[in-house]
Design a protein around this motif. Structure first.
Motif, PDB file in Angstrom:
ATOM      1  N   SER A   1       0.824  -1.212   0.000  1.00 24.86           N
ATOM      2  CA  SER A   1       0.000   0.000   0.000  1.00 24.86           C
ATOM      3  C   SER A   1       0.856   1.259   0.000  1.00 24.86           C
ATOM      4  CB  SER A   1      -0.945  -0.008   1.203  1.00 24.86           C
ATOM      5  OG  SER A   1      -1.919  -1.013   1.024  1.00 24.86           O
ATOM      6  N   LYS A   2       1.973   1.232   0.711  1.00 31.59           N
ATOM      7  CA  LYS A   2       2.893   2.384   0.701  1.00 31.59           C
ATOM      8  C   LYS A   2       3.366   2.635  -0.729  1.00 31.59           C
ATOM      9  CE  LYS A   2       7.404   3.875   2.424  1.00 31.59           C
ATOM     10  NZ  LYS A   2       8.563   3.521   3.281  1.00 31.59           N
ATOM     11  N   HIS A   3       3.739   1.575  -1.436  1.00 37.37           N
ATOM     12  CA  HIS A   3       4.175   1.699  -2.832  1.00 37.37           C
ATOM     13  C   HIS A   3       3.039   2.252  -3.702  1.00 37.37           C
ATOM     14  CE1 HIS A   3       6.098   0.757  -6.648  1.00 37.37           C
ATOM     15  NE2 HIS A   3       4.955   0.192  -7.015  1.00 37.37           N
TER      16      HIS A   3
ATOM     17  N   ARG B   1       5.580  11.966   6.611  1.00 41.62           N
ATOM     18  CA  ARG B   1       6.156  11.390   7.825  1.00 41.62           C
ATOM     19  C   ARG B   1       5.810   9.907   7.869  1.00 41.62           C
ATOM     20  NH1 ARG B   1       2.945  13.921  10.501  1.00 41.62           N
ATOM     21  NH2 ARG B   1       4.097  15.829  10.579  1.00 41.62           N
ATOM     22  N   GLU B   2       6.758   9.118   8.345  1.00 44.05           N
ATOM     23  CA  GLU B   2       6.526   7.688   8.538  1.00 44.05           C
ATOM     24  C   GLU B   2       7.047   7.314   9.915  1.00 44.05           C
ATOM     25  OE1 GLU B   2       7.260   3.584   6.074  1.00 44.05           O
ATOM     26  OE2 GLU B   2       8.872   5.064   6.056  1.00 44.05           O
ATOM     27  N   VAL B   3       6.189   6.675  10.705  1.00 45.36           N
ATOM     28  CA  VAL B   3       6.604   6.252  12.047  1.00 45.36           C
ATOM     29  C   VAL B   3       6.160   4.809  12.278  1.00 45.36           C
ATOM     30  CG1 VAL B   3       6.531   8.566  13.051  1.00 45.36           C
ATOM     31  CG2 VAL B   3       4.504   7.136  13.147  1.00 45.36           C
TER      32      VAL B   3
ATOM     33  N   LYS C   1       2.465   4.122  10.662  1.00 45.94           N
ATOM     34  CA  LYS C   1       1.582   5.227  10.302  1.00 45.94           C
ATOM     35  C   LYS C   1       2.348   6.064   9.292  1.00 45.94           C
ATOM     36  CE  LYS C   1      -0.982   9.209  12.067  1.00 45.94           C
ATOM     37  NZ  LYS C   1      -0.279  10.378  11.528  1.00 45.94           N
ATOM     38  N   LEU C   2       1.775   6.177   8.108  1.00 45.68           N
ATOM     39  CA  LEU C   2       2.394   6.928   7.024  1.00 45.68           C
ATOM     40  C   LEU C   2       1.496   8.096   6.672  1.00 45.68           C
ATOM     41  CD1 LEU C   2       4.741   6.888   4.895  1.00 45.68           C
ATOM     42  CD2 LEU C   2       3.147   5.664   3.399  1.00 45.68           C
ATOM     43  N   ASP C   3       2.006   9.313   6.790  1.00 43.12           N
ATOM     44  CA  ASP C   3       1.257  10.509   6.432  1.00 43.12           C
ATOM     45  C   ASP C   3       1.624  10.897   5.011  1.00 43.12           C
ATOM     46  OD1 ASP C   3       0.157  10.643   8.980  1.00 43.12           O
ATOM     47  OD2 ASP C   3       1.733  11.955   9.732  1.00 43.12           O
TER      48      ASP C   3
END
Length: 129
Positions: A20-22, A34-36, A45-47
């Motif tokens: 999903s990030k890709h 931001r990614e934490v 959590k990816l903003d």
């Protein structure tokens, strides 16, 4: 009367974080803000920034429950992005080997739109403005 200014963010829980990030950052081209990783929740959590205005929060959790999205299940129906050129945008999505529905015309606005799905089957709409 309550005054709402705009949508602040949209939260999406995905089943495969890397996929999903890709999809959201590389295929749709949303900027990562931001990614934490939250160890206590075993969750990323990816903003993601959308056109300098809105933010999508992409979450991962261990074993998230499935949520029906089709056909016309109750709840949030889809996420929509406005685009300048629907043909160009649809071609870009197709070039990533993602199936895109036929482009249709909104009977009320006369604007063109189409749908495709994110890696979890969430309907995503492109709407030409």
């Amino acid at each position: 009367m309550l005054k709402l200014n705009r949508v602040h963010h949209i939260a999406i829980i995905c089943s495969d974080y890397q996929k999903s990030k890709h999809f959201y950052s590389e295929i749709l081209g949303l900027k990562i803000v931001r990614e934490v990783y939250r160890e206590e929740r075993q969750s990323y959590k990816l903003d993601l920034e959308v056109g300098d205005q809105y933010q999508i929060e992409l979450f991962s959790f261990p074993d998230p429950a499935a949520r029906p999205s089709r056909p016309e299940a109750a709840g949030l129906r889809h996420i929509a992005f406005d685009v300048d050129d629907i043909d160009e945008a649809a071609a870009h999505i197709k070039s990533a080997n993602i199936s895109v529905e036929a482009i249709r015309t909104d009977e009320f606005t006369g604007k063109r739109f189409t749908f495709f799905a994110d890696p979890d089957g969430l309907p995503v709409e492109l709407y030409e403005v």
